[in-house]
Each structure stands twice: as structure tokens, then as C-alpha cells.
Design a protein around this motif. Structure first.
Motif, PDB file in Angstrom:
ATOM      1  N   SER A  17       0.835  -1.207   0.000  1.00  0.00           N
ATOM      2  CA  SER A  17       0.000   0.000   0.000  1.00  0.00           C
ATOM      3  C   SER A  17       0.866   1.251   0.000  1.00  0.00           C
ATOM      4  O   SER A  17       0.565   2.228  -0.696  1.00  0.00           O
ATOM      5  CB  SER A  17      -0.928   0.014   1.211  1.00  0.00           C
ATOM      6  OG  SER A  17      -1.866  -1.018   1.111  1.00  0.00           O
ATOM      7  N   LEU A  18       1.934   1.241   0.772  1.00  0.00           N
ATOM      8  CA  LEU A  18       2.826   2.397   0.820  1.00  0.00           C
ATOM      9  C   LEU A  18       3.548   2.598  -0.504  1.00  0.00           C
ATOM     10  O   LEU A  18       3.693   3.732  -0.973  1.00  0.00           O
ATOM     11  CB  LEU A  18       3.845   2.236   1.956  1.00  0.00           C
ATOM     12  CG  LEU A  18       3.277   2.341   3.363  1.00  0.00           C
ATOM     13  CD1 LEU A  18       4.351   2.028   4.396  1.00  0.00           C
ATOM     14  CD2 LEU A  18       2.685   3.717   3.607  1.00  0.00           C
ATOM     15  N   LEU A  19       3.975   1.521  -1.133  1.00  0.00           N
ATOM     16  CA  LEU A  19       4.630   1.631  -2.438  1.00  0.00           C
ATOM     17  C   LEU A  19       3.658   2.146  -3.494  1.00  0.00           C
ATOM     18  O   LEU A  19       4.013   2.984  -4.324  1.00  0.00           O
ATOM     19  CB  LEU A  19       5.224   0.285  -2.855  1.00  0.00           C
ATOM     20  CG  LEU A  19       6.446  -0.180  -2.058  1.00  0.00           C
ATOM     21  CD1 LEU A  19       6.826  -1.602  -2.443  1.00  0.00           C
ATOM     22  CD2 LEU A  19       7.614   0.772  -2.253  1.00  0.00           C
ATOM     23  N   ARG A  20       2.436   1.649  -3.451  1.00  0.00           N
ATOM     24  CA  ARG A  20       1.422   2.133  -4.397  1.00  0.00           C
ATOM     25  C   ARG A  20       1.163   3.613  -4.175  1.00  0.00           C
ATOM     26  O   ARG A  20       1.077   4.392  -5.126  1.00  0.00           O
ATOM     27  CB  ARG A  20       0.123   1.340  -4.227  1.00  0.00           C
ATOM     28  CG  ARG A  20      -0.967   1.845  -5.140  1.00  0.00           C
ATOM     29  CD  ARG A  20      -2.270   1.083  -4.981  1.00  0.00           C
ATOM     30  NE  ARG A  20      -3.282   1.713  -5.811  1.00  0.00           N
ATOM     31  CZ  ARG A  20      -4.545   1.814  -5.481  1.00  0.00           C
ATOM     32  NH1 ARG A  20      -4.985   1.289  -4.358  1.00  0.00           N
ATOM     33  NH2 ARG A  20      -5.400   2.413  -6.270  1.00  0.00           N
ATOM     34  N   ALA A  21       1.045   4.029  -2.922  1.00  0.00           N
ATOM     35  CA  ALA A  21       0.799   5.433  -2.604  1.00  0.00           C
ATOM     36  C   ALA A  21       1.950   6.306  -3.107  1.00  0.00           C
ATOM     37  O   ALA A  21       1.724   7.367  -3.702  1.00  0.00           O
ATOM     38  CB  ALA A  21       0.602   5.603  -1.096  1.00  0.00           C
ATOM     39  N   HIS A  22       3.159   5.864  -2.905  1.00  0.00           N
ATOM     40  CA  HIS A  22       4.323   6.626  -3.361  1.00  0.00           C
ATOM     41  C   HIS A  22       4.335   6.759  -4.882  1.00  0.00           C
ATOM     42  O   HIS A  22       4.571   7.844  -5.419  1.00  0.00           O
ATOM     43  CB  HIS A  22       5.609   5.954  -2.867  1.00  0.00           C
ATOM     44  CG  HIS A  22       6.826   6.767  -3.128  1.00  0.00           C
ATOM     45  ND1 HIS A  22       7.714   6.434  -4.117  1.00  0.00           N
ATOM     46  CD2 HIS A  22       7.291   7.897  -2.548  1.00  0.00           C
ATOM     47  CE1 HIS A  22       8.685   7.335  -4.135  1.00  0.00           C
ATOM     48  NE2 HIS A  22       8.456   8.229  -3.194  1.00  0.00           N
ATOM     49  N   ARG A  23       4.071   5.667  -5.572  1.00  0.00           N
ATOM     50  CA  ARG A  23       4.011   5.713  -7.042  1.00  0.00           C
ATOM     51  C   ARG A  23       2.919   6.670  -7.520  1.00  0.00           C
ATOM     52  O   ARG A  23       3.116   7.426  -8.474  1.00  0.00           O
ATOM     53  CB  ARG A  23       3.776   4.316  -7.611  1.00  0.00           C
ATOM     54  CG  ARG A  23       5.016   3.443  -7.632  1.00  0.00           C
ATOM     55  CD  ARG A  23       4.812   2.192  -8.469  1.00  0.00           C
ATOM     56  NE  ARG A  23       3.706   1.371  -7.999  1.00  0.00           N
ATOM     57  CZ  ARG A  23       3.789   0.415  -7.087  1.00  0.00           C
ATOM     58  NH1 ARG A  23       4.948   0.145  -6.532  1.00  0.00           N
ATOM     59  NH2 ARG A  23       2.735  -0.269  -6.732  1.00  0.00           N
ATOM     60  N   GLN A  24       1.763   6.635  -6.870  1.00  0.00           N
ATOM     61  CA  GLN A  24       0.655   7.514  -7.258  1.00  0.00           C
ATOM     62  C   GLN A  24       1.010   8.982  -7.039  1.00  0.00           C
ATOM     63  O   GLN A  24       0.664   9.837  -7.853  1.00  0.00           O
ATOM     64  CB  GLN A  24      -0.605   7.150  -6.468  1.00  0.00           C
ATOM     65  CG  GLN A  24      -1.190   5.801  -6.780  1.00  0.00           C
ATOM     66  CD  GLN A  24      -1.864   5.737  -8.128  1.00  0.00           C
ATOM     67  OE1 GLN A  24      -2.411   6.709  -8.606  1.00  0.00           O
ATOM     68  NE2 GLN A  24      -1.824   4.582  -8.753  1.00  0.00           N
ATOM     69  N   MET A  25       1.698   9.287  -5.938  1.00  0.00           N
ATOM     70  CA  MET A  25       2.089  10.676  -5.674  1.00  0.00           C
ATOM     71  C   MET A  25       3.072  11.176  -6.721  1.00  0.00           C
ATOM     72  O   MET A  25       2.967  12.315  -7.192  1.00  0.00           O
ATOM     73  CB  MET A  25       2.676  10.812  -4.267  1.00  0.00           C
ATOM     74  CG  MET A  25       1.631  10.727  -3.186  1.00  0.00           C
ATOM     75  SD  MET A  25       2.267  11.081  -1.546  1.00  0.00           S
ATOM     76  CE  MET A  25       2.981   9.491  -1.119  1.00  0.00           C
ATOM     77  N   ILE A  26       4.009  10.330  -7.123  1.00  0.00           N
ATOM     78  CA  ILE A  26       4.965  10.714  -8.170  1.00  0.00           C
ATOM     79  C   ILE A  26       4.240  10.902  -9.491  1.00  0.00           C
ATOM     80  O   ILE A  26       4.475  11.876 -10.215  1.00  0.00           O
ATOM     81  CB  ILE A  26       6.084   9.660  -8.287  1.00  0.00           C
ATOM     82  CG1 ILE A  26       6.948   9.685  -7.026  1.00  0.00           C
ATOM     83  CG2 ILE A  26       6.928   9.889  -9.546  1.00  0.00           C
ATOM     84  CD1 ILE A  26       7.913   8.529  -6.924  1.00  0.00           C
ATOM     85  N   TYR A  74     -11.185  20.532  -8.298  1.00  0.00           N
ATOM     86  CA  TYR A  74     -10.018  20.867  -9.114  1.00  0.00           C
ATOM     87  C   TYR A  74      -8.709  20.289  -8.603  1.00  0.00           C
ATOM     88  O   TYR A  74      -7.971  19.683  -9.326  1.00  0.00           O
ATOM     89  CB  TYR A  74      -9.847  22.392  -9.215  1.00  0.00           C
ATOM     90  CG  TYR A  74     -11.018  23.092  -9.815  1.00  0.00           C
ATOM     91  CD1 TYR A  74     -11.438  22.775 -11.097  1.00  0.00           C
ATOM     92  CD2 TYR A  74     -11.701  24.054  -9.111  1.00  0.00           C
ATOM     93  CE1 TYR A  74     -12.521  23.410 -11.662  1.00  0.00           C
ATOM     94  CE2 TYR A  74     -12.781  24.707  -9.668  1.00  0.00           C
ATOM     95  CZ  TYR A  74     -13.192  24.386 -10.946  1.00  0.00           C
ATOM     96  OH  TYR A  74     -14.251  25.015 -11.493  1.00  0.00           O
ATOM     97  N   ARG A  75      -8.373  20.522  -7.379  1.00  0.00           N
ATOM     98  CA  ARG A  75      -7.062  20.143  -6.862  1.00  0.00           C
ATOM     99  C   ARG A  75      -7.077  18.798  -6.155  1.00  0.00           C
ATOM    100  O   ARG A  75      -6.221  18.524  -5.329  1.00  0.00           O
ATOM    101  CB  ARG A  75      -6.549  21.213  -5.909  1.00  0.00           C
ATOM    102  CG  ARG A  75      -6.269  22.501  -6.620  1.00  0.00           C
ATOM    103  CD  ARG A  75      -5.692  23.517  -5.704  1.00  0.00           C
ATOM    104  NE  ARG A  75      -5.374  24.714  -6.479  1.00  0.00           N
ATOM    105  CZ  ARG A  75      -4.568  25.638  -6.077  1.00  0.00           C
ATOM    106  NH1 ARG A  75      -3.970  25.535  -4.923  1.00  0.00           N
ATOM    107  NH2 ARG A  75      -4.335  26.682  -6.829  1.00  0.00           N
ATOM    108  N   GLU A  76      -8.010  17.972  -6.461  1.00  0.00           N
ATOM    109  CA  GLU A  76      -8.128  16.674  -5.799  1.00  0.00           C
ATOM    110  C   GLU A  76      -8.031  15.507  -6.777  1.00  0.00           C
ATOM    111  O   GLU A  76      -8.647  14.470  -6.601  1.00  0.00           O
ATOM    112  CB  GLU A  76      -9.435  16.623  -5.012  1.00  0.00           C
ATOM    113  CG  GLU A  76      -9.501  17.675  -3.924  1.00  0.00           C
ATOM    114  CD  GLU A  76     -10.857  17.794  -3.269  1.00  0.00           C
ATOM    115  OE1 GLU A  76     -10.895  18.375  -2.183  1.00  0.00           O
ATOM    116  OE2 GLU A  76     -11.855  17.324  -3.829  1.00  0.00           O
ATOM    117  N   ALA A  77      -7.208  15.675  -7.785  1.00  0.00           N
ATOM    118  CA  ALA A  77      -7.041  14.630  -8.799  1.00  0.00           C
ATOM    119  C   ALA A  77      -6.463  13.349  -8.210  1.00  0.00           C
ATOM    120  O   ALA A  77      -6.730  12.257  -8.700  1.00  0.00           O
ATOM    121  CB  ALA A  77      -6.157  15.140  -9.933  1.00  0.00           C
ATOM    122  N   GLY A  78      -5.691  13.467  -7.144  1.00  0.00           N
ATOM    123  CA  GLY A  78      -5.080  12.295  -6.528  1.00  0.00           C
ATOM    124  C   GLY A  78      -6.104  11.291  -6.026  1.00  0.00           C
ATOM    125  O   GLY A  78      -5.876  10.078  -6.066  1.00  0.00           O
TER     126      GLY A  78
END
Length: 103
Positions: A17-26, A74-78
Motif C-alpha cells: 500500500s505504501l509503495l502504491r501510494a508513493h508511485r501515485q504521488m509521483i 479541481y485540486r483533488e485529482a489524486g
């Protein structure tokens, strides 16, 4: 309640989950840069970045259940990205083409 009791399995799930979250943020940061540049060049009419807010979106989205409703702005694409909205779908929306789901 849905988390396994086995410590090794639980640790593996948390790490994934942490790796997925990190990839998504990048991915979100890169997408923001590309689409913001497109807006600055006049290729799209409107785009607001979420630079510096990536972890807020991904963290809160990861805590929600799949059946929870999300009303992203608008700013919640994540949040949408965490839910499976693809880069292609974001671009279709920003360029307002025929494949834009909002048309």
C-alpha cells in the motif's frame, strides 16, 4: 476488520500500500507538471495543480472504502487517481475531447 491477523502478511500488505501510494504521488506530480505546462502554452483552457498536496489526496483516498462516495474538485485529482482514473481519462477531460467522461 478486513486486515489479516498474520503479522508477515499484514506487513506485506502495508508495504504494498505504501509503495502504491508513493508511485501515485509521483505520477500525480508528473501529470500536474505536464498539464500545467499545456495550460501555460494555451493548449488547454484551465488547469489547477495540487503541488505539495499529493500526500493529502492519496492518504485520505487510501483510507476510504471502495463504496464510499467521493466528490472531487479541481485540486483533488489524486483521489480520482487512487480510485483508478487513468492518465488518459485526465487528459481527455482537460482537452475536452470526445472521450471526456463529463461530456
Amino acid at each position: 476488520p478486513d486486515m489479516p491477523q498474520d503479522k508477515d502478511t499484514s506487513t506485506k500488505i502495508q508495504k504494498n500500500s505504501l509503495l502504491r501510494a508513493h508511485r501515485q504521488m509521483i505520477r500525480l506530480r508528473k501529470m500536474d507538471t505536464i498539464l500545467h505546462n499545456a495550460q501555460r502554452q494555451g493548449r488547454i483552457s484551465f488547469y489547477m495543480t495540487c503541488h505539495g498536496e499529493e500526500s493529502i489526496h492519496i492518504g485520505s483516498a487510501s483510507a476510504l472504502r471502495p463504496q464510499d462516495h467521493v466528490f472531487a474538485q479541481y485540486r483533488e485529482a489524486g483521489i480520482l487517481m487512487w480510485r483508478g482514473f487513468t492518465l488518459e481519462q485526465f487528459c481527455n477531460q482537460c482537452f475536452s475531447n470526445d472521450l471526456d467522461l463529463g461530456r
